[in-house]
Design an enzyme around this catalytic site. Structure first.
Site, PDB file in Angstrom:
ATOM      1  N   ASP A  25      -8.277  -4.938 -46.259  1.00  0.00           N
ATOM      2  CA  ASP A  25      -8.051  -4.209 -47.517  1.00  0.00           C
ATOM      3  C   ASP A  25      -6.555  -3.966 -47.738  1.00  0.00           C
ATOM      4  O   ASP A  25      -5.791  -3.822 -46.785  1.00  0.00           O
ATOM      5  CB  ASP A  25      -8.805  -2.865 -47.449  1.00  0.00           C
ATOM      6  CG  ASP A  25      -8.990  -2.257 -48.820  1.00  0.00           C
ATOM      7  OD1 ASP A  25      -8.660  -2.904 -49.829  1.00  0.00           O
ATOM      8  OD2 ASP A  25      -9.465  -1.100 -48.877  1.00  0.00           O
ATOM      9  N   HIS A  42      -3.098 -11.530 -52.097  1.00  0.00           N
ATOM     10  CA  HIS A  42      -4.228 -12.258 -51.502  1.00  0.00           C
ATOM     11  C   HIS A  42      -3.726 -13.476 -50.717  1.00  0.00           C
ATOM     12  O   HIS A  42      -4.239 -13.768 -49.635  1.00  0.00           O
ATOM     13  CB  HIS A  42      -5.211 -12.696 -52.595  1.00  0.00           C
ATOM     14  CG  HIS A  42      -5.910 -11.547 -53.265  1.00  0.00           C
ATOM     15  ND1 HIS A  42      -6.461 -10.503 -52.564  1.00  0.00           N
ATOM     16  CD2 HIS A  42      -6.142 -11.277 -54.582  1.00  0.00           C
ATOM     17  CE1 HIS A  42      -7.008  -9.632 -53.411  1.00  0.00           C
ATOM     18  NE2 HIS A  42      -6.825 -10.080 -54.643  1.00  0.00           N
ATOM     19  N   LEU A 136     -13.952 -19.035 -29.973  1.00  0.00           N
ATOM     20  CA  LEU A 136     -14.156 -17.899 -30.871  1.00  0.00           C
ATOM     21  C   LEU A 136     -15.128 -18.261 -32.003  1.00  0.00           C
ATOM     22  O   LEU A 136     -15.050 -19.357 -32.552  1.00  0.00           O
ATOM     23  CB  LEU A 136     -12.799 -17.525 -31.478  1.00  0.00           C
ATOM     24  CG  LEU A 136     -12.833 -16.420 -32.523  1.00  0.00           C
ATOM     25  CD1 LEU A 136     -12.596 -15.071 -31.871  1.00  0.00           C
ATOM     26  CD2 LEU A 136     -11.797 -16.651 -33.610  1.00  0.00           C
TER      27      LEU A 136
HETATM   28  C1  FPP Z   1      -8.969  -6.412 -50.468  1.00  0.00           C
HETATM   29  O1  FPP Z   1      -7.723  -6.186 -51.045  1.00  0.00           O
HETATM   30  C2  FPP Z   1      -9.164  -7.806 -50.152  1.00  0.00           C
HETATM   31  C3  FPP Z   1     -10.051  -8.628 -50.784  1.00  0.00           C
HETATM   32  C4  FPP Z   1     -10.916  -8.213 -51.894  1.00  0.00           C
HETATM   33  C5  FPP Z   1     -10.208 -10.009 -50.406  1.00  0.00           C
HETATM   34  C6  FPP Z   1      -9.785 -10.370 -49.021  1.00  0.00           C
HETATM   35  C7  FPP Z   1      -9.336 -11.749 -49.053  1.00  0.00           C
HETATM   36  C8  FPP Z   1      -8.326 -12.271 -48.347  1.00  0.00           C
HETATM   37  C9  FPP Z   1      -7.560 -11.569 -47.320  1.00  0.00           C
HETATM   38  C10 FPP Z   1      -7.906 -13.644 -48.575  1.00  0.00           C
HETATM   39  C11 FPP Z   1      -9.030 -14.551 -48.828  1.00  0.00           C
HETATM   40  C12 FPP Z   1      -9.549 -15.149 -47.596  1.00  0.00           C
HETATM   41  C13 FPP Z   1     -10.535 -16.040 -47.668  1.00  0.00           C
HETATM   42  C14 FPP Z   1     -11.002 -16.768 -46.463  1.00  0.00           C
HETATM   43  C15 FPP Z   1     -11.178 -16.294 -48.968  1.00  0.00           C
HETATM   44  P1  FPP Z   1      -7.715  -5.491 -52.466  1.00  0.00           P
HETATM   45  O2  FPP Z   1      -7.512  -6.557 -53.487  1.00  0.00           O
HETATM   46  O3  FPP Z   1      -8.942  -4.701 -52.680  1.00  0.00           O
HETATM   47  O4  FPP Z   1      -6.472  -4.583 -52.334  1.00  0.00           O
HETATM   48  P2  FPP Z   1      -6.224  -3.194 -53.073  1.00  0.00           P
HETATM   49  O5  FPP Z   1      -7.324  -2.268 -52.658  1.00  0.00           O
HETATM   50  O6  FPP Z   1      -4.890  -2.786 -52.564  1.00  0.00           O
HETATM   51  O7  FPP Z   1      -6.235  -3.493 -54.541  1.00  0.00           O
END
Ligand code: FPP
Length: 251
Positions: A25, A42, A136
């Site tokens: 997150d 991202h 893994l």
């Molecule tokens: C949360 O950050 C993260 C996500 C919703 C997606 C997680 C995805 C990745 C780390 C990259 C993608 C990896 C793959 C394998 C597809 P947020 O956008 O909710 O952050 P915020 O809460 O600060 O807005």
């Protein structure tokens, strides 16, 4: 007995958690803090994912589950959903060969129906190519929601009952576990959530019954080996009792 004389087989199993699950997150906030578009957060999140999987393998963790796209993420703006789908495509296309070479087995949990057909095919390709790997296990939770997973398990169980193969009285906790998306994957010992948020957000609710939860303030794109090691150290200081009285420090 001094530490040096403890035989290898008697080393406590809790030294390294067998299964670490991660709620990645804070990508958006990481980007906002730098005046960058969310998409950049991202993209940098994928770099953090690569680092973390590599470190986990080196540390000796057996299973890593990552929450990469939640069933609820469809409610984000279409452009962001598109970006996240593109990142998954690129992650599999660019990283699958290296993961395979590193003996990583890829598993996918979540709802496959409703995904773009090419994504469905990439997920199958990743699982099939790495099926016999013994290093893994990387469990990718994609289009995943835990309540939805439990509802799917209930549907599968209901079908067994309707077809006369399973008496309702025989339905136990183990039965439910058996019909989840990856029944052979052990429950997570440790769940890490980055960015300071302190909730599970529909992630592995069934499997988290006795998981240790560690919340770290770091935004996901800044997560690295030392952040992982520090979360593991915190886990190692916890006393796991699994509802009993005798202190147990590992499963
Ligand atoms: C949360 O950050 C993260 C996500 C919703 C997606 C997680 C995805 C990745 C780390 C990259 C993608 C990896 C793959 C394998 C597809 P947020 O956008 O909710 O952050 P915020 O809460 O600060 O807005």
């Amino acid at each position: 007995m001094p530490e040096a004389e403890v035989p290898q087989s008697a080393k406590p199993a809790y030294e390294v958690p067998r299964h670490v699950a991660i709620i990645m997150d804070g990508n958006g906030r990481w980007a906002a803090a730098r005046g960058l578009p969310r998409a950049e957060g991202h993209r940098r999140g994928v770099d953090a994912l690569r680092r973390t999987v590599r470190a986990a393998g080196e540390i000796g963790i057996g299973y890593v589950t990552i929450f990469s796209f939640s069933a609820e993420n469809w409610s984000r703006p279409a452009s962001e959903v598109h970006e996240l789908m593109g990142l998954l495509r690129r992650f599999i296309r660019n990283d699958l060969a290296e993961l395979h070479q590193s003996n990583v087995r890829v598993r996918i949990i979540g709802e496959r129906e409703g995904l773009d057909p090419d994504i469905g095919r990439l997920l199958v390709e990743a699982e099939d190519l790495t099926h016999n790997n013994s290093g893994l296990t990387l469990v990718v939770a994609f289009n995943y929601g835990s309540r939805q997973e439990i509802a799917r398990a209930a549907q599968r169980i209901a079908r067994e009952v309707a077809q006369g193969r399973l008496p309702p009285a025989d339905i136990t906790m183990e039965t439910v576990g058996h019909f989840l998306d990856a029944p052979d994957v052990p429950d997570p010992d440790l769940i890490i959530r980055t960015s300071g948020e302190q909730r599970l957000s529909n992630f592995l609710l069934w499997q988290a019954a006795y998981s240790e939860l560690v919340f770290v303030p770091t935004y996901w794109p800044d997560f690295d080996r030392s952040a992982l090691e520090s979360a593991i150290r915190e886990y190692q200081q916890r006393e796991r009792r699994f509802g009993g009285l005798v202190a147990k420090t590992g499963s």
